[in-house]
Scaffold this active site. Sequence first.
Site, PDB file in Angstrom:
ATOM      1  N   HIS A 100       0.808  -1.222   0.000  1.00 46.99           N
ATOM      2  CA  HIS A 100       0.000   0.000   0.000  1.00 46.99           C
ATOM      3  C   HIS A 100       0.836   1.266   0.000  1.00 46.99           C
ATOM      4  CE1 HIS A 100      -3.327  -2.733   1.014  1.00 46.99           C
ATOM      5  NE2 HIS A 100      -4.112  -1.769   0.566  1.00 46.99           N
ATOM      6  N   GLY A 101       2.091   1.190   0.358  1.00 45.28           N
ATOM      7  CA  GLY A 101       2.912   2.396   0.321  1.00 45.28           C
ATOM      8  C   GLY A 101       4.264   2.196   0.966  1.00 45.28           C
TER       9      GLY A 101
END
Length: 459
Positions: free
Chosen positions: A316-317
């Site tokens: 996700h990041g």
Amino acid sequence: MLFSSNVFIFRFLILFIIIYVLAQDHYRNGILLAGSLIFYGIGEPHFVWIMIASVAVNYFLSQKLYQHKSKFLFFLTILLNICILGWFKYLDFGIENLNALFGREWITPLQIALPIGISFYTFQIISFQVDCYKGKINRQVSFLEFATYICMFPQLVAGPIVLFNEVEPQLKKKVITIENLEDGFKWFTFGLGLKVLLANSIYTLWNTILSAGTVGLGTSVAWLGAIAYTFHIYFDFWGYSLMALGLGKMLGFTIPINFNHPYISRSLSEFWRRWHITLGRWFREYVYIPLGGNRKGKLRNILNLFIVWALTGLWHGASWNFVLWGIFFFVFLSIEKLFLGKFLERFQLLGHLYVILLIPISWVIFALSDFSNLCRYLGSMFGQTTGKIFIGSSQFVEYLHTYWWLLLLCLLFATPAPLKLFSRNRKKAWMIPVLVGIFFLSVYEIMKGSNNPFLYFNF
């Protein structure tokens, strides 16, 4: 380009649909590929060449894998795609952590920009290569089919993560009818309303609370902000997924369902069977099961879960809060597997309350990348406010007075009832003015400038 933008709705989509519908079926893959590259190129003109190069190289490798089933070539192919994703998404993150470890700027960060959607289309490429190597794809796919599958604009930049066998029949032959066009536009409109009218509106409450700072934040306001963000991220991503589903119907494709009312879950295990279904499926099929799943004893199963959830968070990041978010779910999912799950199945009301408590906490971890702000915000949620309370009960009453109706609307739409009502009645005459109202109200809000980008474009 955003689905929830006037440029997309009134320029790109209308022109593209006219050309696509009027064309003969054997030209439609080419038209869809060209339109998808234009769609991506308008927003990411510099990075469209990276996607094209990735598609070309991976097509060549997939043909070799289909012919030879070479283990060395397979691992080389997977490693290449991981390295491409790692270069753009994680290299600077790694450099920053090395510098922090050594206490000085040992290596200068490269400030590499992240191409939109690279996580999604890279995962689709990897799934194709794995399925090709394992023989699940039992024919030589043409370059046009492969490129169209990877670049198809309804799911290109924010999913869902589509498997090749799900769209293979439509890549061969598409059924385009007036009924499908109308039905697809209805689904698109429903998703547009969720995104613009609910997600964007409730984001204002979260942003108002967060912009006041995390110092002196009262418990009631902190929980109100967490609940607002919980609704925002759901309707933002669910709205996009429904728009993608609707666009797929218009183009003759079946895009998989990505959400199944996750906030009515009775455990976090159930939550993840309902939330971002295609991502969960990808990690299960291409990471968890190859690692051994639950077939090699409890300790190995726990280790496999840890790897999967650390990777899910990191996907996700490139930030430690995402890793912490993944580990948060790993801890509770492991506890559920060991003993808590049976208890939650038996006492379902407690299961709902358990999910209602933990999910907003998880989204706060997800939302705040600065660990100081994160710790202060979580502390405020549990009564450990830093210093004097500046944003307390009076602000809570003010926010609740302003947003109560929107919170109730979000709560209603988080249940299955509105979607069931829409699904069962979308072909009835009375639904048309309702959808027309949603569409033009959404367009009005977009024109006011209240639109904001989809969160998952960043991933």
